[in-house]
Design a protein around this motif. Structure first.
Motif, PDB file in Angstrom:
ATOM      1  N   ASN A 196       2.869  -4.818  23.585  1.00 43.68           N
ATOM      2  CA  ASN A 196       1.694  -4.475  22.775  1.00 43.68           C
ATOM      3  C   ASN A 196       2.158  -3.804  21.485  1.00 43.68           C
ATOM      4  O   ASN A 196       2.412  -2.602  21.438  1.00 43.68           O
ATOM      5  N   THR A 197       2.248  -4.580  20.421  1.00 46.39           N
ATOM      6  CA  THR A 197       2.677  -4.053  19.127  1.00 46.39           C
ATOM      7  C   THR A 197       1.498  -3.643  18.242  1.00 46.39           C
ATOM      8  O   THR A 197       1.700  -3.311  17.077  1.00 46.39           O
ATOM      9  N   SER A 198       0.289  -3.670  18.781  1.00 42.57           N
ATOM     10  CA  SER A 198      -0.880  -3.266  17.998  1.00 42.57           C
ATOM     11  C   SER A 198      -1.029  -1.747  18.038  1.00 42.57           C
ATOM     12  O   SER A 198      -0.262  -1.043  18.697  1.00 42.57           O
ATOM     13  N   THR A 199      -2.038  -1.255  17.327  1.00 43.42           N
ATOM     14  CA  THR A 199      -2.308   0.186  17.310  1.00 43.42           C
ATOM     15  C   THR A 199      -3.438   0.563  18.253  1.00 43.42           C
ATOM     16  O   THR A 199      -3.909   1.700  18.220  1.00 43.42           O
ATOM     17  N   ALA A 200      -3.899  -0.364  19.071  1.00 42.25           N
ATOM     18  CA  ALA A 200      -5.012  -0.113  19.989  1.00 42.25           C
ATOM     19  C   ALA A 200      -4.559  -0.305  21.427  1.00 42.25           C
ATOM     20  O   ALA A 200      -3.633  -1.072  21.712  1.00 42.25           O
ATOM     21  N   THR A 201      -5.203   0.399  22.336  1.00 43.83           N
ATOM     22  CA  THR A 201      -4.949   0.218  23.757  1.00 43.83           C
ATOM     23  C   THR A 201      -5.674  -1.038  24.240  1.00 43.83           C
ATOM     24  O   THR A 201      -6.870  -1.202  24.008  1.00 43.83           O
ATOM     25  N   PRO A 240      -0.993  -6.235  14.264  1.00 47.66           N
ATOM     26  CA  PRO A 240       0.145  -5.930  13.380  1.00 47.66           C
ATOM     27  C   PRO A 240      -0.018  -6.466  11.965  1.00 47.66           C
ATOM     28  O   PRO A 240       0.381  -5.822  11.005  1.00 47.66           O
ATOM     29  N   SER A 292      -6.412  -3.508  13.887  1.00 49.81           N
ATOM     30  CA  SER A 292      -5.446  -2.982  14.847  1.00 49.81           C
ATOM     31  C   SER A 292      -4.286  -3.940  15.107  1.00 49.81           C
ATOM     32  O   SER A 292      -3.282  -3.550  15.676  1.00 49.81           O
ATOM     33  N   PRO A 306      -0.620   1.208  23.240  1.00 53.69           N
ATOM     34  CA  PRO A 306       0.152   0.797  22.056  1.00 53.69           C
ATOM     35  C   PRO A 306       1.642   1.106  22.238  1.00 53.69           C
ATOM     36  O   PRO A 306       2.014   2.194  22.679  1.00 53.69           O
ATOM     37  N   GLY A 307       2.479   0.129  21.914  1.00 58.58           N
ATOM     38  CA  GLY A 307       3.920   0.317  22.018  1.00 58.58           C
ATOM     39  C   GLY A 307       4.472   0.158  23.415  1.00 58.58           C
ATOM     40  O   GLY A 307       5.692   0.261  23.600  1.00 58.58           O
ATOM     41  N   THR A 311     -14.438  -1.094  21.891  1.00 57.69           N
ATOM     42  CA  THR A 311     -13.458  -2.079  22.348  1.00 57.69           C
ATOM     43  C   THR A 311     -13.864  -2.517  23.750  1.00 57.69           C
ATOM     44  O   THR A 311     -14.580  -1.832  24.460  1.00 57.69           O
ATOM     45  N   LYS A 334      -2.716  -6.720  10.277  1.00 62.69           N
ATOM     46  CA  LYS A 334      -3.740  -5.936   9.568  1.00 62.69           C
ATOM     47  C   LYS A 334      -4.703  -6.807   8.773  1.00 62.69           C
ATOM     48  O   LYS A 334      -5.333  -6.336   7.832  1.00 62.69           O
TER      49      LYS A 334
END
Length: 226
Positions: free
Chosen positions: A76-81, A161, A159, A128-129, A41, A163
């Motif tokens: 940040n609603t994704s699963t990645a920083t 939302p 990553s 994330p979150g 990333t 997908k």
């Protein structure tokens, strides 16, 4: 007496065992569990992204507080920083030379001069979150429409939302009004100015009213003297 065939037989046996060992090595590697390699990333063009970045929405909200203040929040609603969330500020309706102050979490107020061209508002990390809130304030009177934009680096595949993006790049934009102090009331200024300017006229009018009867008395007496 030793048979001359014995050394030759031993040599054949050694060569056969060595060949068998070499042939078994790849089989062991194929059976071994592969080591997971983390996706890269932060790079502008990951190796698994030949078609370029795909935009994915970055939720953003804005709220006004006290007069002259505005807060913009990115989520940040994704699963990645997000390692580098680049933010910019601009006047939505054009114009120039609007003086504002910007504060990021944990930082101090920093002065910025806005125009219709986006200016750098800082780079931030966002787990994330988590959320990022930028605060704005101004002492310039009136309402000023601003656009705040944020854009991440390309994130690992899947990553986002939705997908469905091979190389998601989270982007978000918010346009709102930063309302400064109220402008001075021109009507009140006009009334105040008129009152000051009319004082000499008022004094002259009062003097005329007081002197009026005295001026009329000689005029009335003249016919009697004749």
């Amino acid at each position: 007496m030793r048979s001359p065939r014995l050394p030759a037989a031993c040599a054949v046996l050694v060569l056969t065992a060595g060949t068998a060992a070499l042939g078994a090595a790849p089989a062991l590697a194929d059976d071994a569990s592969p080591t997971a390699t983390p996706s890269a990333t932060g790079s502008p063009w990951p190796a698994d992204c030949p078609e370029g970045p795909m935009a994915s929405p970055l939720p953003v909200t804005g709220s006004g507080g006290a007069t002259g203040e505005l807060a913009i929040t990115f989520d940040n609603t994704s699963t990645a920083t997000i390692r580098e969330l680049a933010t910019t500020l601009a006047l939505a309706d054009g114009g120039s030379d609007l003086a504002v102050e910007l504060r990021a979490p944990g930082g101090d107020w920093k002065p910025l001069t806005l125009s219709g061209t986006p200016v750098d508002a800082g780079h931030h990390q966002l787990a994330p979150g988590h959320k990022l809130t930028l605060q704005l304030r101004t002492t310039a009177p009136g309402g000023h429409r601003l656009t705040v934009t944020a854009k991440s680096e390309l994130l690992p595949s899947g990553s986002a939302p939705a997908k469905k993006y091979t190389c998601p790049q989270l982007t978000g934009s918010y346009t709102g009004t930063l309302t400064g102090p109220a402008r001075p009331n021109p009507t009140r200024l006009a009334d105040t100015g008129a009152g000051t300017a009319s004082r000499p006229l008022a004094i002259t009018g009062t003097a005329t009213l007081l002197l009026g009867p005295a001026l009329l008395l000689p005029a009335r007496r003249r016919p009697a003297d004749d």
